[in-house]
Design an enzyme around this catalytic site. Sequence first.
Site, PDB file in Angstrom:
ATOM      1  N   LYS A  87       1.423  22.995 -20.929  1.00  0.00           N
ATOM      2  CA  LYS A  87       2.741  23.221 -21.539  1.00  0.00           C
ATOM      3  C   LYS A  87       3.835  22.651 -20.650  1.00  0.00           C
ATOM      4  O   LYS A  87       4.745  21.980 -21.111  1.00  0.00           O
ATOM      5  CB  LYS A  87       3.014  24.713 -21.765  1.00  0.00           C
ATOM      6  CG  LYS A  87       2.338  25.386 -22.906  1.00  0.00           C
ATOM      7  CD  LYS A  87       2.754  24.941 -24.282  1.00  0.00           C
ATOM      8  CE  LYS A  87       2.021  23.732 -24.759  1.00  0.00           C
ATOM      9  NZ  LYS A  87       0.734  23.827 -25.349  1.00  0.00           N
TER      10      LYS A  87
ATOM     11  N   GLU B 116      -3.756  25.923 -19.917  1.00  0.00           N
ATOM     12  CA  GLU B 116      -2.762  25.825 -20.991  1.00  0.00           C
ATOM     13  C   GLU B 116      -1.341  25.915 -20.424  1.00  0.00           C
ATOM     14  O   GLU B 116      -0.442  25.185 -20.861  1.00  0.00           O
ATOM     15  CB  GLU B 116      -3.028  26.928 -22.025  1.00  0.00           C
ATOM     16  CG  GLU B 116      -2.025  27.024 -23.160  1.00  0.00           C
ATOM     17  CD  GLU B 116      -1.912  25.773 -24.021  1.00  0.00           C
ATOM     18  OE1 GLU B 116      -2.713  24.842 -23.884  1.00  0.00           O
ATOM     19  OE2 GLU B 116      -0.961  25.716 -24.824  1.00  0.00           O
TER      20      GLU B 116
ATOM     21  N   GLU C 268       3.834  18.729 -20.526  1.00  0.00           N
ATOM     22  CA  GLU C 268       4.212  18.118 -21.811  1.00  0.00           C
ATOM     23  C   GLU C 268       5.719  18.069 -22.025  1.00  0.00           C
ATOM     24  O   GLU C 268       6.242  17.084 -22.500  1.00  0.00           O
ATOM     25  CB  GLU C 268       3.637  18.946 -22.974  1.00  0.00           C
ATOM     26  CG  GLU C 268       2.210  18.679 -23.311  1.00  0.00           C
ATOM     27  CD  GLU C 268       1.797  19.394 -24.594  1.00  0.00           C
ATOM     28  OE1 GLU C 268       1.897  20.626 -24.636  1.00  0.00           O
ATOM     29  OE2 GLU C 268       1.404  18.705 -25.538  1.00  0.00           O
TER      30      GLU C 268
ATOM     31  N   ASN D 102       0.701   4.702 -41.989  1.00  0.00           N
ATOM     32  CA  ASN D 102       0.337   5.585 -40.885  1.00  0.00           C
ATOM     33  C   ASN D 102      -1.145   5.384 -40.634  1.00  0.00           C
ATOM     34  O   ASN D 102      -1.960   5.596 -41.540  1.00  0.00           O
ATOM     35  CB  ASN D 102       0.621   7.047 -41.302  1.00  0.00           C
ATOM     36  CG  ASN D 102       0.102   8.061 -40.291  1.00  0.00           C
ATOM     37  OD1 ASN D 102      -0.061   7.745 -39.120  1.00  0.00           O
ATOM     38  ND2 ASN D 102      -0.149   9.274 -40.753  1.00  0.00           N
ATOM     39  N   GLY D 103      -1.509   4.969 -39.420  1.00  0.00           N
ATOM     40  CA  GLY D 103      -2.923   4.729 -39.121  1.00  0.00           C
ATOM     41  C   GLY D 103      -3.073   3.444 -38.338  1.00  0.00           C
ATOM     42  O   GLY D 103      -2.091   2.898 -37.815  1.00  0.00           O
TER      43      GLY D 103
ATOM     44  N   LYS E 221       2.958  15.083 -32.838  1.00  0.00           N
ATOM     45  CA  LYS E 221       2.351  16.374 -33.167  1.00  0.00           C
ATOM     46  C   LYS E 221       0.876  16.260 -33.533  1.00  0.00           C
ATOM     47  O   LYS E 221       0.079  17.086 -33.144  1.00  0.00           O
ATOM     48  CB  LYS E 221       3.139  17.013 -34.319  1.00  0.00           C
ATOM     49  CG  LYS E 221       2.703  18.426 -34.656  1.00  0.00           C
ATOM     50  CD  LYS E 221       2.950  19.376 -33.499  1.00  0.00           C
ATOM     51  CE  LYS E 221       2.453  20.777 -33.781  1.00  0.00           C
ATOM     52  NZ  LYS E 221       2.396  21.584 -32.551  1.00  0.00           N
TER      53      LYS E 221
ATOM     54  N   ARG F 199       6.269  14.222 -36.167  1.00  0.00           N
ATOM     55  CA  ARG F 199       5.022  13.465 -36.195  1.00  0.00           C
ATOM     56  C   ARG F 199       5.102  12.199 -35.343  1.00  0.00           C
ATOM     57  O   ARG F 199       4.075  11.632 -34.962  1.00  0.00           O
ATOM     58  CB  ARG F 199       4.689  13.069 -37.633  1.00  0.00           C
ATOM     59  CG  ARG F 199       4.468  14.227 -38.552  1.00  0.00           C
ATOM     60  CD  ARG F 199       4.129  13.727 -39.940  1.00  0.00           C
ATOM     61  NE  ARG F 199       2.871  13.014 -39.935  1.00  0.00           N
ATOM     62  CZ  ARG F 199       1.686  13.586 -40.115  1.00  0.00           C
ATOM     63  NH1 ARG F 199       1.608  14.868 -40.314  1.00  0.00           N
ATOM     64  NH2 ARG F 199       0.581  12.872 -40.103  1.00  0.00           N
TER      65      ARG F 199
ATOM     66  N   HIS G 256     -11.592  24.423  -2.726  1.00  0.00           N
ATOM     67  CA  HIS G 256     -12.427  23.222  -2.679  1.00  0.00           C
ATOM     68  C   HIS G 256     -11.601  21.945  -2.796  1.00  0.00           C
ATOM     69  O   HIS G 256     -12.159  20.884  -3.083  1.00  0.00           O
ATOM     70  CB  HIS G 256     -13.482  23.288  -3.789  1.00  0.00           C
ATOM     71  CG  HIS G 256     -14.406  24.439  -3.645  1.00  0.00           C
ATOM     72  ND1 HIS G 256     -15.362  24.521  -2.656  1.00  0.00           N
ATOM     73  CD2 HIS G 256     -14.496  25.613  -4.329  1.00  0.00           C
ATOM     74  CE1 HIS G 256     -16.019  25.655  -2.752  1.00  0.00           C
ATOM     75  NE2 HIS G 256     -15.500  26.345  -3.768  1.00  0.00           N
TER      76      HIS G 256
ATOM     77  N   CYS H 208       2.347   8.970 -37.397  1.00  0.00           N
ATOM     78  CA  CYS H 208       3.624   8.589 -37.988  1.00  0.00           C
ATOM     79  C   CYS H 208       3.856   9.459 -39.211  1.00  0.00           C
ATOM     80  O   CYS H 208       2.946  10.105 -39.717  1.00  0.00           O
ATOM     81  CB  CYS H 208       3.590   7.129 -38.425  1.00  0.00           C
ATOM     82  SG  CYS H 208       3.104   6.008 -37.116  1.00  0.00           S
TER      83      CYS H 208
ATOM     84  N   TRP I  78       5.306   6.449 -34.442  1.00  0.00           N
ATOM     85  CA  TRP I  78       4.764   6.668 -33.094  1.00  0.00           C
ATOM     86  C   TRP I  78       3.945   5.421 -32.809  1.00  0.00           C
ATOM     87  O   TRP I  78       2.903   5.199 -33.420  1.00  0.00           O
ATOM     88  CB  TRP I  78       3.895   7.921 -33.076  1.00  0.00           C
ATOM     89  CG  TRP I  78       3.375   8.295 -31.725  1.00  0.00           C
ATOM     90  CD1 TRP I  78       3.988   9.086 -30.793  1.00  0.00           C
ATOM     91  CD2 TRP I  78       2.119   7.924 -31.153  1.00  0.00           C
ATOM     92  NE1 TRP I  78       3.185   9.214 -29.681  1.00  0.00           N
ATOM     93  CE2 TRP I  78       2.039   8.514 -29.878  1.00  0.00           C
ATOM     94  CE3 TRP I  78       1.044   7.145 -31.588  1.00  0.00           C
ATOM     95  CZ2 TRP I  78       0.930   8.363 -29.027  1.00  0.00           C
ATOM     96  CZ3 TRP I  78      -0.051   6.977 -30.748  1.00  0.00           C
ATOM     97  CH2 TRP I  78      -0.093   7.585 -29.488  1.00  0.00           C
TER      98      TRP I  78
HETATM   99  O1  M6R Z   1      -3.734  19.521 -34.119  1.00  0.00           O
HETATM  100  P1  M6R Z   1      -4.732  19.743 -33.030  1.00  0.00           P
HETATM  101  O2  M6R Z   1      -4.854  21.183 -32.659  1.00  0.00           O
HETATM  102  O3  M6R Z   1      -6.074  19.142 -33.338  1.00  0.00           O
HETATM  103  O4  M6R Z   1      -4.139  18.970 -31.786  1.00  0.00           O
HETATM  104  C1  M6R Z   1      -4.839  18.886 -30.580  1.00  0.00           C
HETATM  105  C2  M6R Z   1      -3.948  18.374 -29.478  1.00  0.00           C
HETATM  106  O5  M6R Z   1      -3.480  17.089 -29.776  1.00  0.00           O
HETATM  107  C3  M6R Z   1      -2.745  19.303 -29.253  1.00  0.00           C
HETATM  108  O6  M6R Z   1      -3.153  20.599 -28.971  1.00  0.00           O
HETATM  109  C4  M6R Z   1      -1.872  18.789 -28.098  1.00  0.00           C
HETATM  110  O7  M6R Z   1      -2.563  18.890 -26.886  1.00  0.00           O
HETATM  111  C5  M6R Z   1      -0.554  19.539 -28.081  1.00  0.00           C
HETATM  112  N1  M6R Z   1       0.507  18.636 -27.811  1.00  0.00           N
HETATM  113  C6  M6R Z   1      -0.538  20.651 -27.103  1.00  0.00           C
HETATM  114  O8  M6R Z   1       0.696  21.248 -26.954  1.00  0.00           O
END
Ligand code: M6R
Length: 611
Positions: free
Chosen positions: A488, A484, A491, A100-101, A606, A27, A507, A2, A74
């Site tokens: 992407k 990756e 997400e 936040n937490g 984020k 965030r 496999h 958050c 969040w």
């Molecule tokens: O801030 P961080 O690099 O530790 O975050 C790790 C993951 O949460 C972050 O890479 C997440 O997978 C992203 N949404 C990828 O695009």
Amino acid sequence: MCGIVGYIGNRSASNVLISGLKRMEYRGYDSAGIAVLENGEIQTVKKKGKVSELESQFNADAFSANLGIAHTRWATHGFPNDVNAHPHSDNSGKISIVHNGIIENYNILKQKLLSEGCKFKSETDSEVLAAFIGMLYHKVNNLEEAVRLALSEVNGTFGIIVMCKDTPQKLIAARRGSPVVIGIGHDNEYIVASDAAAIIQYTKNVIYLSDNEMAIINGTGINTKTIDNKATHNNVYEIEFDLSQIEKSGFPHFMLKEIFEQPETIQDAFRGRLLVDEGNVKVGGLRSVAEKIRAAKRIIITACGTSWHAGLVAEYIIEQLAQVPVEVEYASEFRYRNPVISEDDILFSISQSGETADTLAAVVEAKRKGAVALGIVNAVGSQIARETEAGIYIHAGPEIGVASTKAFTSQIMTLTLFALYLGRMKNLSFSDGKQLAEEIIKLPGKIQQILDQADKIKEIAKQYAQAKNFLYLGRGVNYPVALEGALKLKEISYIHAEGYPAAEMKHGPIALIDKNMPVVFIATKDEIYDKIINNIEVVKAREGKIIAVATEGDENIKQYANHVIYIPETKPILTPILSVIPLQLLAYYIAVELKCDVDQPRNLAKSVTVE
Ligand code: M6R
């Protein structure tokens, strides 16, 4: 996860708070709320949805308050709705908090408070904390002491800001596990936030609270102390980025801006560190641990998500250049499996945000077992940067798009520098080091060449935007790039996508291939090029649609692929920094075609500061 922000000063608190929320919205963005102290009364507005929804109910210009707090959420405990949104108040309505937490023992506290007659409106752990502070305030009649006593009994994580209608000149902030930055403006103006992005418009001077530390800001100054009541001292730091770096600067989305920043961010990662003439690297951040690095028998890398993919790429590069064994593990698994760690191990934690709870816990666990814990971090002054013994900042600048792009390539660049540094400490020759360094400095120009093909990638994206599934296949150092690329796409477009080592396809995943399945191959020229062509033929024979990322000049691949995106030639171990760029663009343009919320995809945030 958050975003929290608080203001005390001479400006209109509501305007500062709303602009802070907008800058921190990445965030968390499922609900937002604000509370200001207007004419002696706390006025609170909370709304499900984005900050724009809150703004439609809250006219900041209508308030003259100089004190207030706000939150963008969040959800962890309770649905995203108006009632569960922050700020939360205590039962008397005098005290209001943003949090936040996660308060892990909130249920025990709640039962205790219920038995004492407290009532609750929301399902949140945060409201329990507000009520607890309120109950203690009623007993001790001192806000900072009530906050301190409450936090002493709380298990879990918090970044909180507290205001009280009885103390119109006071804000209290505290943290454990969730970041709190305090901006120090002129004339006793303070902006407290979970992120410097909310502060930079007003001041660049900040202090970072440490875990278990609280700040009492009373309009004439600031005092800090630990939650167990010992005075502390904090250095004032200068925020390293500019306002322009957290604005879209003409791009439709932060993600696209950040993809296009990569020629500069890669340069920023190696600038001042790469010694081309010596075929070597100078890393100031590792000077204090150089001998431990030289003596290390094993390197362990822990991270999550995209950062974990960067770690997988680094495994190939470090083992090849330095011949030191590398193990890469999800931080969330590492922290709970009682890993065998010794003092001969180096642990690298990779994190863009420097806040990820699982990655941070892995650092703590490794340190406890005696390993040298190092960080590869983007956010300066973040918790992982502070918790690790030494490390290398990737210098990618603020990354606002929730889908990580420029941080990924800068993480790989930084770890490549580390591999070169370690290799040269060991058996890597001067000429091999120099050749690699000479290739590294060409990367920014080569990235630009790929970005110049954005329109072509957009066209391919349009053709496949309606696909229900995607496969991404690569081999060797490009296998993590396949992972990756798939991450992407899922997400930001919500299309199901899987990444595999190309040879693993036979496999199992091969069963998925038919004429409706787009398969993205990273098929650059290297020693296993022929093998990946074999894999492509297998997909073609089953009518899969092939999108190949190939090396410039490779005409052969055209006979197999439906589409070819060329990237410039480089040394094979450097290809991930180039080969991922078309995959970032492909995911971006597909998501735009589907009208998805690219920068703030559903359910994501984020930085993941919860387990
Ligand atoms: O801030 P961080 O690099 O530790 O975050 C790790 C993951 O949460 C972050 O890479 C997440 O997978 C992203 N949404 C990828 O695009």
